[in-house]
Scaffold this motif. Structure first.
Motif, PDB file in Angstrom:
ATOM      1  N   THR A 194       0.828  -1.206   0.000  1.00  0.00           N
ATOM      2  CA  THR A 194       0.000   0.000   0.000  1.00  0.00           C
ATOM      3  C   THR A 194       0.866   1.261   0.000  1.00  0.00           C
ATOM      4  O   THR A 194       0.584   2.220  -0.726  1.00  0.00           O
ATOM      5  CB  THR A 194      -0.935  -0.020   1.233  1.00  0.00           C
ATOM      6  OG1 THR A 194      -1.731  -1.205   1.144  1.00  0.00           O
ATOM      7  CG2 THR A 194      -1.819   1.197   1.270  1.00  0.00           C
ATOM      8  N   SER A 204     -14.541  -7.657   1.192  1.00  0.00           N
ATOM      9  CA  SER A 204     -14.138  -8.956   1.745  1.00  0.00           C
ATOM     10  C   SER A 204     -15.085 -10.078   1.309  1.00  0.00           C
ATOM     11  O   SER A 204     -14.692 -11.242   1.294  1.00  0.00           O
ATOM     12  CB  SER A 204     -14.024  -8.895   3.265  1.00  0.00           C
ATOM     13  OG  SER A 204     -15.206  -8.381   3.799  1.00  0.00           O
ATOM     14  N   GLN A 228      -9.140  -3.920   3.413  1.00  0.00           N
ATOM     15  CA  GLN A 228      -8.640  -3.059   4.495  1.00  0.00           C
ATOM     16  C   GLN A 228      -8.755  -1.578   4.124  1.00  0.00           C
ATOM     17  O   GLN A 228      -8.757  -0.714   4.991  1.00  0.00           O
ATOM     18  CB  GLN A 228      -7.176  -3.361   4.815  1.00  0.00           C
ATOM     19  CG  GLN A 228      -6.912  -4.776   5.309  1.00  0.00           C
ATOM     20  CD  GLN A 228      -5.422  -5.017   5.573  1.00  0.00           C
ATOM     21  OE1 GLN A 228      -4.961  -4.903   6.691  1.00  0.00           O
ATOM     22  NE2 GLN A 228      -4.669  -5.355   4.530  1.00  0.00           N
ATOM     23  N   ASP A 256      -8.055  -3.928  -1.785  1.00  0.00           N
ATOM     24  CA  ASP A 256      -7.885  -4.555  -0.477  1.00  0.00           C
ATOM     25  C   ASP A 256      -9.024  -4.123   0.438  1.00  0.00           C
ATOM     26  O   ASP A 256      -9.217  -2.919   0.632  1.00  0.00           O
ATOM     27  CB  ASP A 256      -6.527  -4.121   0.106  1.00  0.00           C
ATOM     28  CG  ASP A 256      -6.209  -4.831   1.416  1.00  0.00           C
ATOM     29  OD1 ASP A 256      -7.105  -5.504   1.969  1.00  0.00           O
ATOM     30  OD2 ASP A 256      -5.070  -4.699   1.882  1.00  0.00           O
ATOM     31  N   THR A 313     -13.753  -0.592   0.689  1.00  0.00           N
ATOM     32  CA  THR A 313     -14.145  -0.738   2.093  1.00  0.00           C
ATOM     33  C   THR A 313     -14.207  -2.229   2.407  1.00  0.00           C
ATOM     34  O   THR A 313     -13.969  -3.071   1.534  1.00  0.00           O
ATOM     35  CB  THR A 313     -15.558  -0.169   2.365  1.00  0.00           C
ATOM     36  OG1 THR A 313     -16.452  -0.825   1.472  1.00  0.00           O
ATOM     37  CG2 THR A 313     -15.623   1.327   2.138  1.00  0.00           C
ATOM     38  N   THR A 314     -14.602  -2.535   3.632  1.00  0.00           N
ATOM     39  CA  THR A 314     -14.688  -3.945   4.053  1.00  0.00           C
ATOM     40  C   THR A 314     -15.706  -4.738   3.222  1.00  0.00           C
ATOM     41  O   THR A 314     -15.657  -5.961   3.214  1.00  0.00           O
ATOM     42  CB  THR A 314     -15.065  -4.044   5.548  1.00  0.00           C
ATOM     43  OG1 THR A 314     -16.162  -3.175   5.778  1.00  0.00           O
ATOM     44  CG2 THR A 314     -13.900  -3.644   6.424  1.00  0.00           C
ATOM     45  N   ASN A 342      -6.660   0.554   2.970  1.00  0.00           N
ATOM     46  CA  ASN A 342      -5.596   1.441   3.464  1.00  0.00           C
ATOM     47  C   ASN A 342      -5.148   2.481   2.449  1.00  0.00           C
ATOM     48  O   ASN A 342      -4.785   3.595   2.814  1.00  0.00           O
ATOM     49  CB  ASN A 342      -4.372   0.623   3.900  1.00  0.00           C
ATOM     50  CG  ASN A 342      -4.657  -0.249   5.094  1.00  0.00           C
ATOM     51  OD1 ASN A 342      -5.591   0.023   5.859  1.00  0.00           O
ATOM     52  ND2 ASN A 342      -3.898  -1.310   5.277  1.00  0.00           N
ATOM     53  N   PRO A 373      -4.629  -7.186  -1.890  1.00  0.00           N
ATOM     54  CA  PRO A 373      -4.667  -7.641  -0.495  1.00  0.00           C
ATOM     55  C   PRO A 373      -3.532  -8.636  -0.245  1.00  0.00           C
ATOM     56  O   PRO A 373      -2.945  -9.160  -1.187  1.00  0.00           O
ATOM     57  CB  PRO A 373      -6.029  -8.332  -0.404  1.00  0.00           C
ATOM     58  CG  PRO A 373      -6.318  -8.793  -1.791  1.00  0.00           C
ATOM     59  CD  PRO A 373      -5.685  -7.801  -2.711  1.00  0.00           C
TER      60      PRO A 373
END
Ligand SMILES: Nc1ncnc2c1ncn2[C@@H]1O[C@H](COP(=O)(O)OP(=O)(O)OP(=O)(O)O)[C@@H](O)[C@H]1O
Ligand SMILES: [Mg+2]
Length: 266
Positions: free
Chosen positions: A25, A98, A50, A48, A94-95, A52, A136
């Motif tokens: 990142t 996932s 996460q 990702d 964002t999450t 970041n 990720p």
């Protein structure tokens, strides 16, 4: 097939290593800033969950995200956000993302979703010269999507013990992607990060990497530099936070080296 009515396609680089915390990142954020400073138009795709890279650019407006782009066919121009850095745009994550791996499974085009999203004609309006994909820390379907979409993979390698472990698995995945979906995928290149020239271990890892991987390893080495790690909490690249820091200088040198390599016909 090339279409002469469209601007040149951007150079797409997947920043990947399944090992966590190696500087993927940080490299996406700061290589983008350095390319932008040199006058190039850059899109970061945050791939990702996460998120970041998005946070690192202070992009909190995440009405639409990479998830919508690849899962729900959202138009690219609605997902992309401007950043505070001239010439840098981001496709934020964002999450949500996932769950994408599982949701993509049922789709027969599951490995091609990001590639196809980045080929929308709407991208022409932005005239990006580079797309940097922040992957990720896994060799999941998200990372496969990045490798299928990309011209090249850039592999950050943390200059510490065990750095080279896991690299063979990464190379194997790259070979599989070449064989199945993207024959022209290149490695360009391996970047040593968080290097400490006073530390024998860092020097040993650098030597091992250069002996094993030869010209794949960038001449440029990113030093461990506290300014690099502080910058994200101010939501800016280190090039803005402390332009003269060792970290900023390294990422400028990396951009220059990459631009030099880009000029060489593939
Ligand atoms: N050159 C550097 N000097 C000092 N700290 C650094 C440097 N590069 C990265 N870091 C720090 O190391 C940590 C990991 O970096 P980063 O988040 O870029 O790795 P990553 O590979 O993206 O991690 P993940 O696998 O979780 O996505 C962060 O706290 C970051 O600020
Ligand atoms: Mg990361």
């Amino acid at each position: 097939m090339s279409d002469l009515s469209r601007p040149p396609a951007p150079r797409i680089i997947a920043i990947a290593n399944q090992k966590g915390g190696v500087g993927k990142t940080t490299t996406a954020i700061n290589l983008a800033a350095a390319l932008a400073e040199a006058g190039h138009r850059v899109l970061i795709v945050d791939l990702d969950p996460q998120g970041n890279a998005s946070t690192g650019y202070g992009v909190d407006d995440r009405a639409l995200t990479t998830y919508d782009l690849i899962i729900d066919d959202a138009p690219l121009e609605k997902v992309i956000r401007e950043t505070q850095t001239d010439n840098v745009w981001i496709c934020p994550a964002t999450t949500d993302l996932s769950s994408a791996d599982i949701e993509m499974m049922a789709n027969e085009k599951r490995s091609f979703l990001l590639r196809d999203a980045l080929r929308q004609v709407e991208i022409d309006r932005f005239a990006f010269e580079f797309v940097l994909i922040d992957c990720p820390p896994s060799l999941s379907l998200l990372t496969i999507n990045a490798m299928v979409a990309a011209d090249a993979v850039l592999v950050p390698l943390q200059a510490e013990f065990f750095a080279l472990e896991g690299l063979s698995q990464l190379m194997l995945t790259i070979r599989e992607v070449r064989a199945s979906a993207n024959p022209d995928l290149r490695i360009d290149g391996v970047l040593l990060t968080m290097h400490d020239a006073r530390n024998n271990l860092s020097l040993q890892v650098e030597q091992d990497a250069r002996d094993t991987l030869g010209e794949l390893v960038f001449q440029t080495v990113v030093p461990r530099n506290v300014r690099v790690s502080e910058a994200p909490s101010f939501a800016v690249p280190v090039l803005a936070y402390d332009p003269q820091s060792k970290g900023s200088q390294a990422y400028r040198a990396l951009a220059k080296e990459l631009l030099g390599r880009t000029a060489v016909p593939a």
